[in-house]
Design an enzyme around this catalytic site. Structure first.
Site, PDB file in Angstrom:
ATOM      1  N   TYR A 107       0.725  -1.274   0.136  1.00 11.02           N
ATOM      2  CA  TYR A 107      -0.140  -0.167   0.016  1.00 11.02           C
ATOM      3  C   TYR A 107       0.895   1.312   0.124  1.00 11.02           C
ATOM      4  CZ  TYR A 107       0.730   0.730   5.184  1.00 11.02           C
ATOM      5  OH  TYR A 107       1.523   0.828   6.320  1.00 11.02           O
ATOM      6  N   CYS A 108       0.167   2.402  -0.511  1.00 13.49           N
ATOM      7  CA  CYS A 108       1.063   3.778  -0.488  1.00 13.49           C
ATOM      8  C   CYS A 108      -0.117   4.532   0.115  1.00 13.49           C
ATOM      9  CB  CYS A 108       1.191   4.222  -1.591  1.00 13.49           C
ATOM     10  SG  CYS A 108       0.052   4.157  -3.065  1.00 13.49           S
ATOM     11  N   TRP A 109      -0.281   5.831  -0.041  1.00 16.28           N
ATOM     12  CA  TRP A 109      -1.179   6.759   0.421  1.00 16.28           C
ATOM     13  C   TRP A 109      -2.431   6.590   0.160  1.00 16.28           C
ATOM     14  CZ3 TRP A 109      -2.785   9.841   3.859  1.00 16.28           C
ATOM     15  CH2 TRP A 109      -3.789  10.905   3.566  1.00 16.28           C
ATOM     16  N   TYR A 136      -3.459   3.833   2.697  1.00 20.21           N
ATOM     17  CA  TYR A 136      -3.308   4.417   3.961  1.00 20.21           C
ATOM     18  C   TYR A 136      -4.610   5.327   4.168  1.00 20.21           C
ATOM     19  CZ  TYR A 136      -2.172   7.030   7.902  1.00 20.21           C
ATOM     20  OH  TYR A 136      -2.267   7.637   9.177  1.00 20.21           O
TER      21      TYR A 136
END
Length: 408
Positions: A107-109, A136
């Site tokens: 995952y990222c932002w 996130y």
């Protein structure tokens, strides 16, 4: 031979990657959870158990963001080059020994380009990556909804509503946190908010070897702790205000705590003084922690004359009288918690200073008995409610039958 089919002009070809909602994670098993955001983003907060394999460093993300604002195409090119180079480093250093059945969650932002870039390359290698749906950002929204949204606004009841909280209240220096640890040693469930917040609650409560976490990470830890608690046992928690150091206790938890029953403890003054001298010994022995400056923080509440008297005692190394003065100040401002206590238990003299003895004591036995009785009363109340509901349903059915007979 017919020509191989080609993608329609102008259409983007996207690798199909599984996307898992955070609420559904418990139904899946992953070898690793990988946070590809920058080290700064990761340090502020991250999904429990995640490791950080950033595809952009702190400086690179700032560089790409600045460039993208003035020239989108150039920003995307530089960003892609940096991400590709960093993913290459991770492949050589982290993924080198992984087998083909390796299943990471990435995952990222927002579940966008950074996480998809890594996941696409890992999939091309032959691994089995998945993406955290909406990244996130959605994860953080879930935590906020859980801890702060009104009960009737949520989709169903959560563990926060189901657990049976019982507070332990008492004046400063009564050893409430130590009592929580003793109860935990005896197999009881506890929620140690001061441990999660890395702070002892008072103005002098900073941990000597650790700063407080960010508000977001505190709430992540709190969420995971609450979700792990069992609903068929009491959860003991220290009576706290709405803030612990610089951190806010989440609204929903604070409301639950405020409406929960409590057991009040009292401790002899001498034992309280000895306990505080032992518990805060690092403030006296380590001048780098600047105890005089910490005491001056209280001056606006206690008054200059009182604060000067404390500083004089500190200069004379009369630590015992200093602690007595601080206890008297905190006792004078102590607010009795809401709600009548289930019991008030006076701690036997000397017990607070002997943790093994406290843990095996009749005093702790009394807390466990009070918790068991509380659970028993809840169950009896629920059984009575079920019985009343059943009787009401039976009466309704009987009334309908009678009405039907009369009509005929």
């Amino acid at each position: 031979m017919p020509e191989a089919s080609k993608p329609a002009a102008g259409k983007e070809v996207v690798s199909i990657l599984p996307s898992i909602a955070f609420s559904d994670l418990k139904n899946h098993k992953f070898d690793e959870i990988i946070d590809v955001r920058t080290p700064l983003e990761f340090a502020e907060d991250h999904v429990q158990g995640a490791i950080n394999l950033p595809v952009l460093s702190n400086e690179e993300r700032a560089q790409v963001g600045t460039l993208y604002a003035s020239d989108k195409l150039k920003g995307r090119k530089i960003g892609a080059a940096l991400i590709a180079r960093n993913i290459s480093d991770h492949i050589m250093n982290h993924f080198q020994d992984k087998e083909l059945d390796y299943k990471p969650l990435i995952y990222c932002w927002r579940g966008g380009q950074r996480s998809r870039s890594m996941a696409t390359i890992l999939k091309e290698i032959g691994f089995q990556p998945s993406l955290l749906q909406a990244g996130y950002k959605q994860y953080r929204k879930t935590i906020c909804n859980y801890l702060c949204t009104e009960e009737n606004e949520k989709d169903g009841e959560t563990n926060l509503e189901r657990i049976k909280l019982v507070r332990i209240s008492g004046a400063t220096g009564s050893g409430k946190t130590l009592l929580l640890k003793a109860l935990e040693e005896r197999g009881e469930q506890i929620l140690d908010l001061e441990y999660l917040a890395k702070h002892k609650g008072s103005i002098l409560g900073d941990y000597p070897d650790a700063g407080q976490p960010s508000q977001k990470f505190f709430e992540t830890e709190l969420y995971n702790q609450l979700e792990a608690l069992k609903t068929d046992k009491v959860v003991w928690v220290e009576n706290e205000g709405s803030k612990i150091g610089n951190l806010n206790v989440s609204r929903r938890l604070f409301e639950r705590m405020s409406s929960s029953p409590r057991v009040h403890i009292t401790v002899d003054m001498d034992d309280r003084v000895d306990y505080i001298l032992k518990d805060y010994e690092y403030l006296i022995s380590n001048p780098d922690l600047k105890l005089p400056d910490l005491l001056k923080r209280i001056e606006k509440y206690a008054g200059k004359k009182t604060c000067d008297a404390w500083l004089k005692l500190l200069g004379e190394k009369n630590y015992r009288e200093l602690v007595v003065g601080l206890i008297k100040y905190y006792d004078s401002s102590y607010k009795v918690p809401k709600g009548e206590s289930l019991a008030t238990l006076a701690m036997p003299s000397g017990l607070l200073l002997d943790f093994p003895k406290l843990t095996s004591s009749q005093y702790v036995d009394n807390f466990i008995s009070i918790g068991d009785e509380y659970l028993k009363n809840i169950k009896e109340g629920a059984d009575k409610e079920d019985c009343l509901t059943k009787n009401s349903d039976d009466f309704k059915e009987l009334s309908e039958n009678v009405a039907s007979v009369e009509i005929r």
